[in-house]
Design an enzyme around this catalytic site. Structure first.
Site, PDB file in Angstrom:
ATOM      1  N   ALA A  88      35.230  82.144  13.791  1.00 36.32           N
ATOM      2  CA  ALA A  88      36.130  81.872  14.913  1.00 36.32           C
ATOM      3  C   ALA A  88      35.617  82.478  16.205  1.00 36.32           C
ATOM      4  O   ALA A  88      34.982  83.528  16.221  1.00 36.32           O
ATOM      5  CB  ALA A  88      37.518  82.417  14.606  1.00 36.32           C
ATOM      6  N   SER A 127      48.998  85.500  17.642  1.00 34.05           N
ATOM      7  CA  SER A 127      47.875  86.183  16.984  1.00 34.05           C
ATOM      8  C   SER A 127      48.313  86.895  15.708  1.00 34.05           C
ATOM      9  O   SER A 127      47.519  87.048  14.778  1.00 34.05           O
ATOM     10  CB  SER A 127      47.202  87.171  17.942  1.00 34.05           C
ATOM     11  OG  SER A 127      48.111  88.137  18.406  1.00 34.05           O
ATOM     12  N   GLY A 151      37.069  83.128  20.460  1.00 40.67           N
ATOM     13  CA  GLY A 151      38.281  83.171  21.264  1.00 40.67           C
ATOM     14  C   GLY A 151      38.595  81.785  21.803  1.00 40.67           C
ATOM     15  O   GLY A 151      37.705  80.947  21.967  1.00 40.67           O
ATOM     16  N   GLU A 176      41.045  81.597  27.024  1.00 37.51           N
ATOM     17  CA  GLU A 176      40.603  81.453  28.405  1.00 37.51           C
ATOM     18  C   GLU A 176      40.088  80.055  28.760  1.00 37.51           C
ATOM     19  O   GLU A 176      40.470  79.495  29.803  1.00 37.51           O
ATOM     20  CB  GLU A 176      39.504  82.484  28.705  1.00 37.51           C
ATOM     21  CG  GLU A 176      39.928  83.633  29.580  1.00 37.51           C
ATOM     22  CD  GLU A 176      40.815  84.625  28.848  1.00 37.51           C
ATOM     23  OE1 GLU A 176      41.384  85.503  29.517  1.00 37.51           O
ATOM     24  OE2 GLU A 176      40.941  84.522  27.626  1.00 37.51           O
TER      25      GLU A 176
END
Length: 778
Positions: free
Chosen positions: A733, A509, A735, A738
């Site tokens: 964007a 990140s 996430g 997950e």
């Protein structure tokens, strides 16, 4: 805060695959982790673990241990001073008091001059136990006649570990509950209801129902739980180097445990060797309390066995699901009973699991009951998309059976019933689903050659001539998390820029933040450095997890970069005698548009603002963000497997993962997240799981017993990046962390069924379980 996303925009930094900033240090071994911090006088802490699943502590004799050469102290739950000892929080009361709740429950901690001496001290501690009834089966634990896994306190709450980092939902309609006769082992229950499920099943023309199970699964990070703590001689200050996903969370938990001001605790940033949800404050208060007690630096690092015995794995589940549909494939009823085994402490989040069950398909009639149950097992925590792999395995396995009963193509059924923008949700805080890419992921999968050729490509590879080939698909997603964040952006004298943030870099990140800052400033990413400093100086950030790091912190970094850019242009406009609107940043210089040769280097701008008697303010951009709306993330997966019908062995030959990523800021890093998630999902599907005997003894306490996928078990993985931009994430964007793990178990299970016509309603699908299912079928 919303933004306008231009899908046709051309960017100079974001959207380009970029090597990770930390790659050189990690590949060459120069990176220093929590267990590498060298401090003079460092002591080593080791835990004394319970050999019983449930027992009363009669006595603890530390005499022999204290006489062991090198041992400095032995501390128990009675002698270690912690503000909330005996309370309902496992991390705030880490040592057993009067009673042990699971095999592996820490009873005492030995502190010594060396790891070997600490181990010798552990072996010398004499604990007398009185065994108590053990509760292992969560279904039996729910019965009113069940023994209690442990005594309950009134102020216990059920909250998933690292809950601040994960999805938060308020589920379903308000339901007036009928009285259920349940044991006190049931620590939480939820009832989510929409429509009239009985009327839905009366309307249904095809109904399927089955019960499924999953085992507890460990996060299996490379670096075990680890922390180094250095207190001042007086104990008034404490410096901490933790392997954690939440630096500010560590500061708060230690301050709370020791009743110190947060300003007395300094948490330093160190690289973290993997976490996947398992490092949200498990051991930090314990290690800090030990260091505070002995007034010397202390390191607590789990062995691999201790991590398996006393970590915080994903919960075991037992779910019964019933689906009803019309002959045309319209889903009309969904009913579920979902049991989540929380182990010794509440925290399995039955509500989140139920929400996941309701968050893939449109259905007018839903009735979901969720139960969180205490047993004499290690307590659970978050693991990459908490509860979603389990719930999705159940939903997508039974969906496949429904498609077969309907005689309907599995992709067509899913496209027909998939959630779309504007559909109602089970979340009372957000009544309608926002834009999501589930259908687009299915369409991408539908066009892939492996799916198109599935009917004709049934020939097993060389060496597997008698094996059967099967194909399976599954979809799944994650609602996404949010949290306020702040960032700073500082221009240095050499013309580079430093971005200061408080997130933990788990998966590259930092590199993504550098790309965002470079795009916002108009400079090359090579000129951007990302710094974390310590909790004394870094801007606020929540824990790294829940697929929210880039989504929540990215807008703050972008705002800080744009603020710094405006400051740079303001200074340069005075130096160049030009309006800021006529200036641009290019190649490390501020240039006047349309006037070749008229420019000033960023180095000069920085120097002019950082010198004696300078007239310009230093460039220090500030950015804050509080994204309050989730951007759901979905994926569609396809597995191609080979199955040996003689032994039940399964090999995954090819895997395709289509995922809506919104916009890929660093495409190769996004693909890497998908590769890793699929690999972990294969562990869920075929290999991993805690096994206990009737006495609560863990039968898989080492990596000799707890099976993980090896490199040979990982197939070729193809990633398809679907881009449905988010109106809230930076440059659109979403996430990505997950979703890749979520559909894997179901995709593999469906492929196995396609190959041999036998279904194992349990993860992992071991060869023994599949062999049994094949012979039961005969």
């Amino acid at each position: 805060m919303t933004q306008t996303v231009d899908k046709n925009a051309e960017y100079s930094a974001v959207g380009t695959s970029t090597r990770r900033l930390d790659s050189a240090d990690k590949l060459t071994g120069r990176a220093k982790f929590a267990g590498d911090i060298a401090i003079p006088g460092l002591l080593h802490a080791r835990l004394v673990l319970s050999p019983y699943g449930h027992a009363r502590i009669v006595s603890i004799d530390t005499t022999a241990a204290l006489q062991t050469p090198g041992v400095v102290a032995v501390l128990t739950g009675e002698t270690l001073k912690m503000a909330h000892a005996g309370g309902p929080s496992r991390s705030q009361s880490p040592l057993a008091l009067k009673e042990v709740y699971w095999y592996g429950h820490p009873v005492a901690v030995v502190v010594a001059e060396s790891e070997a001496a600490a181990e010798d001290g552990v072996n010398a501690v004499d604990v007398e136990y009185e065994p108590l009834p053990v509760v292992v089966d969560p279904i039996a634990a729910m019965q009113p006649t069940s023994p209690l896994a442990r005594m309950r306190s009134e102020n216990e709450v059920s909250e998933i570990a690292g809950g601040d980092a994960h999805a938060s939902v308020s589920t379903g309609e308000a339901v007036e509950e009928e009285k259920e006769e349940l044991s006190q082992n049931v620590s939480d229950k939820v009832h989510m209801k929409v429509g009239d499920v009985e009327a839905g099943f009366r309307e249904a023309e095809v109904v399927v129902e089955r019960t499924y199970q999953t085992r507890p699964v460990h996060q299996s990070y490379l670096e075990p739980q680890a922390i180094t703590v250095h207190p001042s001689p007086t104990g008034h200050r404490m410096t901490v180097w933790p392997s954690t996903q939440a630096m500010f969370g560590v500061r708060s938990s230690i301050a709370d445990a020791l009743e110190l001001s947060e300003r007395q605790i300094t948490v330093e940033s160190v690289p973290i060797g993997g976490a996947f949800g398992g490092k949200f404050g498990l051991i930090e208060p314990l290690a800090a309390a030990v260091a505070y007690a002995v007034r010397r630096p202390v390191r607590l690092m789990y062995t691999r066995e201790e991590d398996l015995l006393a970590g915080n794995p994903a919960p075991q589940t037992v779910m019964t699901l019933k689906l009803g549909a019309k002959r045309d494939g319209t889903l009309v009823a969904l009913q579920a009973k979902a049991i989540f085994d929380a182990g010794a402490y509440p925290g399995a989040s039955a509500g989140l699991g139920g929400y996941i069950l309701s968050s893939t398909y449109r259905c007018p009639n839903i009735d979901i009951r969720g139960y969180e149950v205490l047993t004499n097992k290690v307590s659970t925590g978050a693991y990459r998309a908490p509860n979603a792999p389990q719930a999705t395995f159940v939903l997508e396995s039974l969906t496949h059976e429904l498609c077969e009963a309907l005689g309907m193509d599995p992709i067509e059924f899913r496209k027909k019933n998939a959630l779309r923008e504007g559909d109602p949700t089970m979340d009372r805080q957000r009544p309608q689903w926002p834009r999501l890419g589930l259908v687009e992921c299915l369409e991408a999968l539908e066009q892939h050659p492996i799916w198109l050729n599935r009917a004709t490509d049934k020939t097993p590879p060389a060496g597997l001539e008698n094996w059967k080939i099967g194909y399976g698909i599954a979809v799944g997603g994650w609602p996404g998390g949010t949290e306020p964040a702040a960032a700073a952006c500082r221009l240095e004298k050499d013309g580079t820029v430093t971005v200061v943030i408080g997130t933990v870099d788990l998966t590259g990140s930092d590199t993504t933040m550098a790309l965002i800052a470079a795009e916002g400033l108009g400079i090359t990413p090579k000129a951007v450095n990302v710094a974390h400093d310590s909790t004394d100086t870094m801007p606020y950030s929540g824990g790294t997890g829940g697929s929210k790091t880039v989504y929540s912190m990215g807008p703050a970094v972008l705002a800080a970069a744009r603020d710094a850019r405006n400051q740079i242009l303001s200074i340069a406009s005075d130096m160049l005698e030009a309006s800021p609107e006529d200036l641009e940043i290019e190649d490390g210089k501020v240039v006047v548009k349309g006037v070749p040769g008229k420019s000033v280097e960023l180095k000069r701008v920085a120097a002019a603002s950082m010198r004696f008697a300078g007239k310009y303010e230093p460039v220090y951009g500030r950015g804050r963000a509080a994204v309050s709306s989730n951007s759901p993330m979905y994926a569609a997966h396809l597995a191609k497997v080979a199955v040996d019908p003689e032994t039940g062995e399964v090999r995954v030959l090819d895997y395709v993962a289509a995922q809506d990523v919104g916009f890929a800021i660093n495409p190769e890093e996004v693909a890497g997240q998908i590769y890793g998630g699929v690999t972990q999902g294969l562990g869920w599907a075929l290999f991993e799981g805690f096994e206990y005997d009737e006495n609560g003894q863990l039968l898989t306490p080492t990596l000799m017993d707890y099976a993980l996928p090896l490199s040979k078990d990982v197939p070729n993985i193809t990633t398809l990046l679907v881009k449905i931009p988010s109106p809230f994430g930076p440059f659109g964007a979403k996430g990505v962390g997950e979703p890749p793990v979520v559909p894997v178990g179901a995709a593999v299970a469906n492929a196995v069924y396609d190959a041999v016509g036998a279904r194992v309603p349990q993860l992992p699908i071991t060869s023994e379980r599949l062999y049994t299912a094949l012979h039961e079928k005969k």
